[in-house]
Design a protein around this motif. Structure first.
Motif, PDB file in Angstrom:
ATOM      1  N   ILE A 119       0.865  -1.186   0.000  1.00 46.60           N
ATOM      2  CA  ILE A 119       0.000   0.000   0.000  1.00 46.60           C
ATOM      3  C   ILE A 119       0.899   1.232   0.000  1.00 46.60           C
ATOM      4  O   ILE A 119       2.037   1.172   0.479  1.00 46.60           O
ATOM      5  CB  ILE A 119      -0.952   0.002   1.223  1.00 46.60           C
ATOM      6  N   GLN A 126      -1.776   6.774   8.371  1.00 50.54           N
ATOM      7  CA  GLN A 126      -2.696   5.853   7.695  1.00 50.54           C
ATOM      8  C   GLN A 126      -2.282   4.389   7.763  1.00 50.54           C
ATOM      9  O   GLN A 126      -3.096   3.499   7.551  1.00 50.54           O
ATOM     10  CB  GLN A 126      -2.861   6.266   6.232  1.00 50.54           C
ATOM     11  N   SER A 129      -4.096   1.717  10.207  1.00 55.28           N
ATOM     12  CA  SER A 129      -5.443   1.321   9.781  1.00 55.28           C
ATOM     13  C   SER A 129      -5.362   0.215   8.724  1.00 55.28           C
ATOM     14  O   SER A 129      -6.100  -0.775   8.785  1.00 55.28           O
ATOM     15  CB  SER A 129      -6.193   2.526   9.209  1.00 55.28           C
ATOM     16  N   ALA A 130      -4.471   0.395   7.765  1.00 58.27           N
ATOM     17  CA  ALA A 130      -4.328  -0.607   6.701  1.00 58.27           C
ATOM     18  C   ALA A 130      -3.839  -1.933   7.274  1.00 58.27           C
ATOM     19  O   ALA A 130      -4.323  -3.008   6.889  1.00 58.27           O
ATOM     20  CB  ALA A 130      -3.365  -0.103   5.626  1.00 58.27           C
ATOM     21  N   GLY A 133      -6.665  -3.689   8.882  1.00 58.68           N
ATOM     22  CA  GLY A 133      -7.528  -4.314   7.874  1.00 58.68           C
ATOM     23  C   GLY A 133      -6.928  -5.617   7.367  1.00 58.68           C
ATOM     24  O   GLY A 133      -7.632  -6.626   7.227  1.00 58.68           O
ATOM     25  N   ALA A 134      -5.622  -5.600   7.112  1.00 59.76           N
ATOM     26  CA  ALA A 134      -4.954  -6.821   6.632  1.00 59.76           C
ATOM     27  C   ALA A 134      -4.998  -7.906   7.704  1.00 59.76           C
ATOM     28  O   ALA A 134      -5.154  -9.103   7.390  1.00 59.76           O
ATOM     29  CB  ALA A 134      -3.513  -6.501   6.245  1.00 59.76           C
ATOM     30  N   GLN A 160      -5.849  10.072  13.060  1.00 63.07           N
ATOM     31  CA  GLN A 160      -6.260   8.743  12.588  1.00 63.07           C
ATOM     32  C   GLN A 160      -5.566   7.624  13.359  1.00 63.07           C
ATOM     33  O   GLN A 160      -6.125   6.536  13.535  1.00 63.07           O
ATOM     34  CB  GLN A 160      -5.968   8.602  11.081  1.00 63.07           C
ATOM     35  N   GLU A 163      -7.777   6.789  16.139  1.00 64.71           N
ATOM     36  CA  GLU A 163      -8.957   6.032  15.706  1.00 64.71           C
ATOM     37  C   GLU A 163      -8.592   4.550  15.602  1.00 64.71           C
ATOM     38  O   GLU A 163      -9.317   3.672  16.066  1.00 64.71           O
ATOM     39  CB  GLU A 163      -9.451   6.531  14.340  1.00 64.71           C
TER      40      GLU A 163
ATOM     41  N   CYS B  57     -17.121   0.340  12.881  1.00 62.93           N
ATOM     42  CA  CYS B  57     -15.906   1.151  13.025  1.00 62.93           C
ATOM     43  C   CYS B  57     -16.080   2.295  14.023  1.00 62.93           C
ATOM     44  O   CYS B  57     -15.103   2.992  14.335  1.00 62.93           O
ATOM     45  CB  CYS B  57     -15.487   1.728  11.668  1.00 62.93           C
ATOM     46  N   SER B  60     -15.370   6.908  13.220  1.00 62.79           N
ATOM     47  CA  SER B  60     -13.943   6.998  12.863  1.00 62.79           C
ATOM     48  C   SER B  60     -13.789   6.697  11.387  1.00 62.79           C
ATOM     49  O   SER B  60     -13.304   5.642  10.988  1.00 62.79           O
ATOM     50  CB  SER B  60     -13.128   5.980  13.675  1.00 62.79           C
ATOM     51  N   GLU B  61     -14.207   7.658  10.569  1.00 65.07           N
ATOM     52  CA  GLU B  61     -14.274   7.392   9.131  1.00 65.07           C
ATOM     53  C   GLU B  61     -12.894   7.205   8.501  1.00 65.07           C
ATOM     54  O   GLU B  61     -12.725   6.384   7.596  1.00 65.07           O
ATOM     55  CB  GLU B  61     -15.029   8.517   8.422  1.00 65.07           C
ATOM     56  N   ALA B  62     -11.915   7.972   8.974  1.00 62.78           N
ATOM     57  CA  ALA B  62     -10.573   7.855   8.386  1.00 62.78           C
ATOM     58  C   ALA B  62     -10.044   6.442   8.586  1.00 62.78           C
ATOM     59  O   ALA B  62      -9.531   5.801   7.660  1.00 62.78           O
ATOM     60  CB  ALA B  62      -9.630   8.880   9.016  1.00 62.78           C
ATOM     61  N   ASN B  63     -10.187   5.950   9.817  1.00 63.10           N
ATOM     62  CA  ASN B  63      -9.738   4.584  10.089  1.00 63.10           C
ATOM     63  C   ASN B  63     -10.536   3.576   9.270  1.00 63.10           C
ATOM     64  O   ASN B  63      -9.982   2.588   8.781  1.00 63.10           O
ATOM     65  CB  ASN B  63      -9.868   4.289  11.582  1.00 63.10           C
ATOM     66  N   MET B  64     -11.823   3.825   9.096  1.00 65.86           N
ATOM     67  CA  MET B  64     -12.651   2.892   8.316  1.00 65.86           C
ATOM     68  C   MET B  64     -12.129   2.752   6.884  1.00 65.86           C
ATOM     69  O   MET B  64     -12.078   1.636   6.340  1.00 65.86           O
ATOM     70  CB  MET B  64     -14.113   3.349   8.287  1.00 65.86           C
ATOM     71  N   GLY B  66      -9.037   3.271   5.894  1.00 67.67           N
ATOM     72  CA  GLY B  66      -7.760   2.555   5.947  1.00 67.67           C
ATOM     73  C   GLY B  66      -7.941   1.066   6.201  1.00 67.67           C
ATOM     74  O   GLY B  66      -7.284   0.232   5.564  1.00 67.67           O
ATOM     75  N   VAL B  67      -8.822   0.722   7.127  1.00 66.90           N
ATOM     76  CA  VAL B  67      -9.093  -0.697   7.405  1.00 66.90           C
ATOM     77  C   VAL B  67      -9.652  -1.365   6.149  1.00 66.90           C
ATOM     78  O   VAL B  67      -9.294  -2.501   5.817  1.00 66.90           O
ATOM     79  CB  VAL B  67     -10.054  -0.845   8.609  1.00 66.90           C
ATOM     80  N   ALA B  69      -9.011  -0.544   3.051  1.00 64.97           N
ATOM     81  CA  ALA B  69      -7.881  -0.753   2.129  1.00 64.97           C
ATOM     82  C   ALA B  69      -7.094  -1.987   2.552  1.00 64.97           C
ATOM     83  O   ALA B  69      -6.698  -2.809   1.716  1.00 64.97           O
ATOM     84  CB  ALA B  69      -6.981   0.483   2.109  1.00 64.97           C
ATOM     85  N   GLY B  70      -6.883  -2.137   3.849  1.00 64.10           N
ATOM     86  CA  GLY B  70      -6.134  -3.294   4.343  1.00 64.10           C
ATOM     87  C   GLY B  70      -6.864  -4.611   4.107  1.00 64.10           C
ATOM     88  O   GLY B  70      -6.241  -5.633   3.809  1.00 64.10           O
ATOM     89  N   ASP B  93      -8.064  12.475   1.821  1.00 63.51           N
ATOM     90  CA  ASP B  93      -6.668  12.024   1.712  1.00 63.51           C
ATOM     91  C   ASP B  93      -6.546  10.521   1.932  1.00 63.51           C
ATOM     92  O   ASP B  93      -5.745   9.862   1.263  1.00 63.51           O
ATOM     93  CB  ASP B  93      -5.784  12.763   2.719  1.00 63.51           C
ATOM     94  N   GLN B  94      -7.344   9.985   2.851  1.00 71.66           N
ATOM     95  CA  GLN B  94      -7.299   8.530   3.056  1.00 71.66           C
ATOM     96  C   GLN B  94      -7.730   7.797   1.786  1.00 71.66           C
ATOM     97  O   GLN B  94      -7.139   6.782   1.411  1.00 71.66           O
ATOM     98  CB  GLN B  94      -8.213   8.127   4.227  1.00 71.66           C
ATOM     99  N   GLN B  97      -4.780   8.317  -0.915  1.00 74.14           N
ATOM    100  CA  GLN B  97      -3.522   7.589  -0.725  1.00 74.14           C
ATOM    101  C   GLN B  97      -3.727   6.078  -0.611  1.00 74.14           C
ATOM    102  O   GLN B  97      -3.071   5.295  -1.287  1.00 74.14           O
ATOM    103  CB  GLN B  97      -2.835   8.060   0.570  1.00 74.14           C
ATOM    104  N   SER B  98      -4.628   5.714   0.332  1.00 69.92           N
ATOM    105  CA  SER B  98      -4.736   4.294   0.697  1.00 69.92           C
ATOM    106  C   SER B  98      -5.634   3.520  -0.252  1.00 69.92           C
ATOM    107  O   SER B  98      -5.543   2.302  -0.318  1.00 69.92           O
ATOM    108  CB  SER B  98      -5.272   4.157   2.138  1.00 69.92           C
TER     109      SER B  98
END
Lengths: 285, 319
Positions: A119, A126, A129-130, A133-134, A160, A163, B57, B60-64, B66-67, B69-70, B93-94, B97-98
């Motif tokens: 990513i 950021q 968070s990714a 998710g993974a 973030q 969060e 989530c 926490s929308e930014a984290n949502m 990113g999660v 994307a992961g 931006d999330q 980028q992500s």
């Protein structure tokens, strides 16, 4: 891998870092040098990576293997060097760092399909968070491997991050090991002066994390031990946070401990001085 | 004018919920995420049947994002859901980028878009989201027109590899498209063939365009009406074919006139076939509290506004 061998890899990685940043007169040597032990220990000792004939086999989903995410993407030089020496891509490619048409962008991306990167990162805050998710995807897939993520300490100022810090314990993401590079420096100066993070250990504990500390983050044996310690605590309902104390610029005496080398490239003389302090062990690119 | 009738009125967000219900049964990789708005997004049926594939989530929308994307790393197809304002502007931006730059297979599903969110007011009425999302390279942008089309679009985007922005809304509006339609991303839907003016409408404005078509017909004007449910990739061929016949265009959208469907159509016309175009859109302003009907009236987004725009376009064509 023996500690002595890991240290040899680290020395080569540090040479690569200063040469890459010198080669394009751009980039972030300080944090890269400081995190060298962490990344070398992860890739050459800790992480299980799918391999064929001694070389990594990269696929985006990474099922059945450990995954690493770099949230503080500006320390890309250390990651690129570690990935290249691990065999993800030819080490000659390091010469293209930050140059036009390169896969080694200033900050890591998937856009140019560089093996090892999953990513884009660099817009701070950021990566965790990714990684979460993974880690959730691994749980859904009944994949028992671990997800690692490294962040900077200045990065802890991003909202973030918190969060994500709330989310991971709530959802019992206990296959995740997060790390913070505590070098105490950021672009505008010492973190204590720019924006005091206070006690990050207490903060993460209050959020529900299991927190451990590596006091000597540039001591390979200490880093390896700390990572194993973290791994042993997985699977009990809580994510793990490792606070890793490192020295920005570690390994090059005139770069050490100062935010001035956060994002500045060495000139020819400084490069020579730096390389004089770092043994070439695996062959320069 | 082709006759469109309806027997019931429903909200497009319920179409989304119904689509998610189907996906929950059909596609084991679909995961739903929500930022504390499960009821508003109509996710109850999906969650009831697939509790393990729902991720709450919190606010926490930014984290949502990113999660989400992961989750794609591991083969999941995350549907990240909240109000359109928080699904776009708050997390631009999330997403950039992500999701978009990283080419992640994330479906950003946004309810309560536009003025028709109503009484909550301008803080929640985003009118810039289509512009923001269409500017992201690789992002597919979809704004369906009724319950059935939203349901079909929801099901369709699960099979599309790549990031998608799906926009829908809160008010109940006529259900006039087929229940068993197959949604084709990027393929405009011919609502009514005509010869005098092309009306390109998206989202809630498609029903308004149909009503406008009937009023125009009563005045002897034969309007072609095309539903541009996919803002990006835009069906340029359908647009050019239509204006080649009619010689003028009206665009209708529940969005700022800057950066939305109108500008996308204008770019196609400027580059390929310059014909007069009139915008029916919010005139570079924020919304306010009120009922959806009052707001659409005040901000010029009704059938009568489309009729007036069509007449202006025809007048310019004939000038």
């Amino acid at each position: 891998m023996e500690i002595e061998q890991l240290e040899k890899v680290a020395s080569q990685v540090r040479r690569d870092i200063v040469r890459m940043v010198h080669g394009c007169q751009s980039g972030h040597p300080g944090g890269s040098l400081g995190c060298t032990e962490i990344l070398v220990a992860l890739y050459f000792e800790q992480m299980k990576i799918k391999e064929e004939n001694g070389k990594p086999v990269f696929d985006m989903n990474g099922e059945g293997e450990d995954l690493f995410f770099l949230s503080n993407g500006h320390i890309s030089p250390v990651w690129y060097s570690v990935l290249a020496h691990k065999g993800y891509f030819p080490k000659e490619e390091m010469a293209t760092f930050r140059k036009l048409n390169s896969r080694l962008q200033g900050h890591p991306t998937t856009h140019e399909h560089l093996e090892g990167i999953r990513i884009a990162s660099g817009s701070l805050g950021q990566g965790m968070s990714a990684a979460i998710g993974a880690a959730l995807a691994k749980k859904l897939n009944k994949d028992t491997r671990t997800v690692f993520v490294l962040m900077g300490d200045g990065e802890q100022q991003e909202g973030q991050v918190w969060e994500a810090a709330s989310f991971a314990p709530h959802h019992e993401v206990d296959n995740l090991i997060a790390m913070i590079d505590l070098n105490g420096q950021q672009i505008d100066g010492p973190t204590l002066k720019v924006m005091n993070n206070r006690d990050l250990g207490k903060k993460y504990e209050a959020f529900g994390w299991e927190v451990i500390t590596i006091e000597e983050g540039n001591d390979m044996a200490a880093v390896v031990k700390g990572l194993y310690e973290a791994k042993s605590r997985l699977g009990h309902g809580r994510p793990i946070m490792i606070l890793v104390h490192t020295g920005m610029g570690f390994g090059v005496d005139f770069m050490m401990g100062s935010h001035k080398w956060h994002g500045v490239a060495p000139n020819d003389e400084q490069l020579a001085a730096a390389l004089g302090q770092l043994e070439e062990t695996l062959g320069d690119y | 004018m082709k006759k469109y009738t309806f027997t019931e009125k429903k909200d497009t967000r319920s179409g989304f919920g119904a689509g998610m219900h189907v996906l929950g049964q059909q596609n084991p990789n679909v995961v739903a995420l929500c930022a504390d708005l499960v009821g508003s997004l109509k996710l109850e049926a999906f969650i009831k049947e697939n509790p393990d594939r729902f991720v709450q989530c919190g606010i926490s929308e930014a984290n949502m994002i990113g999660v989400s994307a992961g989750l794609t790393i591991g083969g999941k197809i995350p549907f990240a859901t909240t109000f359109a304002n928080f699904a776009t502007g708050r997390v631009y931006d999330q997403i950039r980028q992500s999701v978009a730059y990283s080419n992640k297979n994330v479906k950003i599903c946004a309810s309560h878009a536009g003025l028709t969110l109503g009484e909550d007011g301008a803080t929640h009425q985003i009118l810039e989201d289509l512009g923001m999302m269409k500017m992201l390279p690789g992002m597919t942008v979809i704004n369906p027109c009724d319950y059935n089309q939203t349901k079909a679009a929801t099901i369709a985007i699960a099979d599309h590899e790549g990031p998608v922005y799906l926009r829908f809304g809160r008010p109940v509006i006529p259900v006039f498209t087929d229940a068993d339609q197959v949604f084709e991303i990027g393929k405009a839907w011919m609502v009514n063939e005509g010869t005098d003016v092309s009306i390109f409408a998206t989202g809630h404005m498609v029903w308004e365009a149909i009503q406008a078509g009937e009023q125009l017909e009563a005045e002897g004007i034969n309007a072609e009406i095309i539903n541009i449910h996919t803002i990006k990739p835009l069906d340029e061929e359908a647009i050019l074919k239509s204006v080649s016949k009619t010689g003028c265009a009206v665009t209708a959208e529940e969005h700022n006139r800057l950066g939305g469907l109108g500008d996308s159509v204008a770019q196609v016309l400027v580059k390929n076939k310059l014909v007069p175009q009139e915008y029916v859109a919010v005139n570079d302003s924020f919304g306010e509290s009120g009922t959806p009907a009052q707001l659409m009236e005040k901000y010029g987004l009704t059938a009568k506004d489309i009729v007036a725009a069509a007449k202006r376009a025809i007048e310019r064509k004939n000038a």
